[in-house]
Design a protein around this motif. Sequence first.
Motif, PDB file in Angstrom:
ATOM      1  N   ASP A  22      -6.256   2.331  -7.268  1.00 16.55           N
ATOM      2  CA  ASP A  22      -7.488   2.646  -6.541  1.00 16.55           C
ATOM      3  C   ASP A  22      -8.240   3.789  -7.222  1.00 16.55           C
ATOM      4  O   ASP A  22      -9.450   3.727  -7.412  1.00 16.55           O
ATOM      5  CB  ASP A  22      -7.152   3.006  -5.088  1.00 16.55           C
ATOM      6  CG  ASP A  22      -8.384   3.308  -4.268  1.00 16.55           C
ATOM      7  OD1 ASP A  22      -9.286   2.442  -4.195  1.00 16.55           O
ATOM      8  OD2 ASP A  22      -8.457   4.418  -3.696  1.00 16.55           O
TER       9      ASP A  22
ATOM     10  N   ARG B 146     -11.959   3.794  -9.037  1.00 19.71           N
ATOM     11  CA  ARG B 146     -13.020   4.735  -8.659  1.00 19.71           C
ATOM     12  C   ARG B 146     -13.573   5.473  -9.873  1.00 19.71           C
ATOM     13  O   ARG B 146     -14.717   5.918  -9.857  1.00 19.71           O
ATOM     14  CB  ARG B 146     -12.531   5.720  -7.601  1.00 19.71           C
ATOM     15  CG  ARG B 146     -12.476   5.066  -6.225  1.00 19.71           C
ATOM     16  CD  ARG B 146     -12.214   6.063  -5.111  1.00 19.71           C
ATOM     17  NE  ARG B 146     -10.776   6.291  -4.996  1.00 19.71           N
ATOM     18  CZ  ARG B 146     -10.200   7.484  -4.987  1.00 19.71           C
ATOM     19  NH1 ARG B 146     -10.911   8.581  -5.087  1.00 19.71           N
ATOM     20  NH2 ARG B 146      -8.897   7.600  -4.880  1.00 19.71           N
TER      21      ARG B 146
ATOM     22  N   HIS C  88      -6.915  -4.945  -4.795  1.00 16.89           N
ATOM     23  CA  HIS C  88      -8.186  -4.228  -4.963  1.00 16.89           C
ATOM     24  C   HIS C  88      -9.271  -5.161  -5.522  1.00 16.89           C
ATOM     25  O   HIS C  88     -10.095  -4.776  -6.350  1.00 16.89           O
ATOM     26  CB  HIS C  88      -8.033  -3.014  -5.891  1.00 16.89           C
ATOM     27  CG  HIS C  88      -7.119  -1.945  -5.371  1.00 16.89           C
ATOM     28  ND1 HIS C  88      -7.289  -1.331  -4.149  1.00 16.89           N
ATOM     29  CD2 HIS C  88      -6.010  -1.373  -5.919  1.00 16.89           C
ATOM     30  CE1 HIS C  88      -6.325  -0.433  -3.967  1.00 16.89           C
ATOM     31  NE2 HIS C  88      -5.542  -0.444  -5.014  1.00 16.89           N
TER      32      HIS C  88
ATOM     33  N   GLN D  30       0.806  -1.222   0.000  1.00 15.46           N
ATOM     34  CA  GLN D  30       0.000   0.000   0.000  1.00 15.46           C
ATOM     35  C   GLN D  30       0.841   1.274   0.000  1.00 15.46           C
ATOM     36  O   GLN D  30       0.319   2.355  -0.271  1.00 15.46           O
ATOM     37  CB  GLN D  30      -0.948   0.005   1.193  1.00 15.46           C
ATOM     38  CG  GLN D  30      -1.968  -1.102   1.117  1.00 15.46           C
ATOM     39  CD  GLN D  30      -2.923  -1.099   2.290  1.00 15.46           C
ATOM     40  OE1 GLN D  30      -3.077  -0.100   2.990  1.00 15.46           O
ATOM     41  NE2 GLN D  30      -3.570  -2.227   2.514  1.00 15.46           N
TER      42      GLN D  30
END
Length: 146
Positions: free
Chosen positions: A48, A52, A68, A39
């Motif tokens: 990420d 989105r 993810h 991360q």
Amino acid sequence: MTVDTPFEETSVQSEQETVRKILTITGDTWAVVGLSTNQRRAAYGVADVLQRYGKRIVPVHPKAETVHGEPGYASLDAIPFPVDVVDVFVNSELAGEVADQAVAIDAKAVWFQLGVVDEEAYDRTRAAGLDMVMDRCPAIEIPRLG
């Protein structure tokens, strides 16, 4: 009549058009080369953001980890479905080989992340008919599209 347009302005404009095309038209399946479960790495956060914004991310890393919620693959040629964009998070010395692999799997575009630059790979990739940007980040660019 000749219009004098500075080369840099033209190249920046066309690069911006390529950025927009890759992010909005090229396709939604993005192989993220260098993406792992770490991360703290930039690839994790960028993937990420891409998710989105509706992109399907495909982790590509020697460990082939699920990231993810998406299963990973050890290499681009191990991915059993078409990839639209290859997003490259490896150092510049290795990036050209990844770009060549993107051409080999019939990707539509290659995206070299911030700090990843290989002019010869750029020229080869463009000559093969793929769109390409270098030294930019889709997580920065995609919100700018509005």
